[in-house]
Each structure stands twice: as structure tokens, then as C-alpha cells.
Scaffold this motif. Structure first.
Motif, PDB file in Angstrom:
ATOM      1  N   GLY A 167      58.223 101.875  35.217  1.00  0.00           N
ATOM      2  CA  GLY A 167      57.702 103.229  35.175  1.00  0.00           C
ATOM      3  C   GLY A 167      56.872 103.615  36.376  1.00  0.00           C
ATOM      4  O   GLY A 167      56.353 104.732  36.438  1.00  0.00           O
ATOM      5  N   VAL A 168      56.737 102.698  37.381  1.00  0.00           N
ATOM      6  CA  VAL A 168      55.903 102.974  38.559  1.00  0.00           C
ATOM      7  C   VAL A 168      56.713 102.718  39.831  1.00  0.00           C
ATOM      8  O   VAL A 168      57.190 101.606  40.062  1.00  0.00           O
ATOM      9  CB  VAL A 168      54.629 102.107  38.579  1.00  0.00           C
ATOM     10  N   SER A 198      61.103 106.736  35.715  1.00  0.00           N
ATOM     11  CA  SER A 198      59.700 106.402  36.001  1.00  0.00           C
ATOM     12  C   SER A 198      58.788 107.588  35.724  1.00  0.00           C
ATOM     13  O   SER A 198      59.180 108.753  35.870  1.00  0.00           O
ATOM     14  CB  SER A 198      59.557 105.973  37.464  1.00  0.00           C
ATOM     15  N   GLU A 199      57.560 107.253  35.325  1.00  0.00           N
ATOM     16  CA  GLU A 199      56.575 108.283  34.983  1.00  0.00           C
ATOM     17  C   GLU A 199      55.606 108.567  36.115  1.00  0.00           C
ATOM     18  O   GLU A 199      54.895 109.576  36.079  1.00  0.00           O
ATOM     19  CB  GLU A 199      55.769 107.834  33.749  1.00  0.00           C
ATOM     20  N   THR A 273      49.813 104.392  32.674  1.00  0.00           N
ATOM     21  CA  THR A 273      51.068 104.147  31.954  1.00  0.00           C
ATOM     22  C   THR A 273      50.884 103.191  30.775  1.00  0.00           C
ATOM     23  O   THR A 273      51.868 102.791  30.148  1.00  0.00           O
ATOM     24  CB  THR A 273      52.132 103.582  32.922  1.00  0.00           C
TER      25      THR A 273
END
Length: 287
Positions: A167-168, A198-199, A273
Motif C-alpha cells: 500500500g506504500v 496503493s493508498e 496505513t
């Protein structure tokens, strides 16, 4: 066809093998493997030149359709030699080395008619110059295309999108940040966000030498695009000098999360996250 070109055509037809060998000797091509390859190129060039002259092609109108096969052959020769790292001078010298063996062949053929021989030699000289000029022109275009492609590849290598954690993502920026490079980074980063879901993305500018108003605008555009994709962004690598520059320029980075180092940005990203990292020794450490 003019008489001088008829004499040149007859020489190309009757003395081809002698001219080819003399051409390679004049170009100082002696290594067996290289000479075989150059011999095939030289033979093809003479054949196409002969065919163009037989079709009543006038070298003065070298852009005419009848000369297309020969132009294409010379363009391919230029591209091949440019890709091998040879210079335009070396490539044109190879073509111009055709002059001497053809001069000698024409002199032998027309020794009894000096006036006609003079006209034929001039026709040969202008024809060989046309071939060399076209070769240099196409070589330059081929070289520019190679340089442009290499620049694009270097840009891609200098701005990789790296997955740091689930997510990174991170993009380490190195060098000057301009409009074209920003566009490339933005496209690669947005595509990677879509692919990985990814956030959060970290843009690290530690390797960017200076930040001015234009660079800041590029960064803000990238941040906006990332947010439109439903992700968040952190800018890391804000050194003291860059922080002072941003303040002096009055650049507004409100709403953009910034960190001094990539490590700090990763720590913040993991917290946002919902990740928690523990040491292997058993000592728990919240990140």
C-alpha cells in the motif's frame, strides 16, 4: 541519359568486382569479417546505383522516386553505423571512398577520349557527393533518434516507482525536475497506484538540487493527480536549504505532508496505513 552517365553506367556494369575491391581497399577495411559485410553493402549500393541510372535517373534529382531504393539503402547503412557508435564522418568517408576506384576504372575505359573522360569524371564526382550528402543527413537523423531514445530510457531509469510496503509506493527523484519529466513521473506513478491499489505515495526529492517556483508547481500537480486517484502523498527530502527557499519564494505547501528524510516519510506512511512493526528481539515498536 547523358553520355557521361552512360560511361559511368558501363563501368558499373563491366567492372563491378574490381571497383568493389578497390572501394574496400580505399576505405581501409581489411579485417575479414568486417570486409565481408562491407563488401555486401558496397555491392548492393553499386547495383542500386546502376539500376537507377539504367532507369534514366538523374543524380541531380536524387529525391525522385527512381532513387528511392538507393536512398533507403543508404539510410539503413547510416542507421546501422550510428547504432554501432560510428561517426558521421566515418560513414560519409566510406561512401566517398568509392570515388577513387571508379575514377581509375573510368580513366582506363576512356583514356583515348580525354574530353569525354573529363565529363564522365565530373558526373561521377557529383553523383558520389550526392550519395555522401544523403548518407550524412540520414546519419544525423538516426543519431538524433538514438539520443532521444536513450534520454527517455535514462529518464525512466532515474525516476523508478518503488513499492516500499504493502500500500506504500515511493518515487526517488534525482536531478532537475522539468515539465516533461514531471509528466513521465506522474504517468508512471498513477499507473502503479492503479496496478497495486496503493493508498499512499512518497515523492522523495533528496536528489533534486534546487526547488524553485516551477519545481514546486510540478510537485503540487503530481500531488493533486495522486489525490484524484484516491491516494495520499508525502514529500520527503526537505533539507534546510530547500525549506528556506520554499519560505522565501512564498510557495504554499499547506495540506501537503512533508518530511526531512525518506525514513521519516516511510514511518509516517506506515502509521497512516495502519501498520505496526515489531523488533525481532521481542521489543515492540510502534511505527
Amino acid at each position: 541519359m547523358n553520355n557521361e552517365y552512360q560511361a559511368l553506367l558501363a563501368t558499373l556494369r563491366d567492372d563491378e568486382s574490381t571497383v568493389v575491391e578497390g572501394w574496400l581497399d580505399e576505405a581501409r577495411i581489411s579485417e575479414p569479417g568486417v570486409r565481408r559485410s562491407a563488401q555486401a553493402e558496397a555491392t548492393d549500393i553499386l547495383r542500386l546505383l546502376r539500376e537507377a541510372l539504367q532507369a534514366d535517373g538523374d543524380p541531380a534529382r536524387f529525391e525522385a522516386p527512381v532513387w528511392t531504393p538507393l536512398r533507403d539503402m543508404l539510410a539503413n547503412l547510416s542507421r546501422t553505423r550510428a547504432a554501432k557508435g560510428q561517426s558521421a564522418g566515418e560513414t560519409s568517408l566510406f561512401v566517398l571512398s568509392l570515388k577513387k576506384p571508379l575514377f581509375e576504372a573510368l580513366q582506363r575505359r576512356m583514356a583515348a577520349d580525354p574530353v569525354a573522360m573529363s565529363s564522365a569524371l565530373w558526373a561521377l564526382s557529383t553523383t558520389a557527393d550526392k550519395l555522401a550528402q544523403h548518407t550524412v543527413g540520414t546519419f544525423q537523423l538516426a543519431r538524433e533518434e538514438i539520443i532521444r531514445r536513450q534520454q527517455e530510457e535514462l529518464l525512466e531509469l532515474s525516476t523508478p516507482v518503488v513499492k516500499l510496503w504493502d500500500g506504500v509506493l515511493a518515487v526517488p527523484m534525482i536531478g532537475v525536475l522539468d515539465s516533461s519529466r514531471t509528466q513521465m513521473v506522474m504517468e508512471a506513478l498513477l499507473q502503479k497506484i492503479v496496478e497495486t491499489g496503493s493508498e499512499l505515495a512518497i515523492i522523495d526529492i533528496t536528489g533534486v538540487p534546487t526547488v524553485d517556483t516551477l519545481v514546486a508547481q510540478h510537485l503540487l500537480k503530481t500531488v493533486t493527480a495522486i489525490r484524484l486517484m484516491g491516494a495520499d502523498c508525502i514529500i520527503s527530502g526537505i533539507r534546510p536549504q530547500i525549506a528556506q527557499t520554499i519560505v522565501h519564494l512564498g510557495i504554499d505547501l499547506q495540506g501537503v505532508q512533508t518530511k526531512a528524510t525518506l525514513a521519516d516519510a516511510l514511518s509516517l506512511a506506515l502509521k497512516q496505513t495502519g501498520w505496526r512493526v515489531s523488533r525481532s528481539s521481542g521489543v515492540s515498536a510502534d511505527v
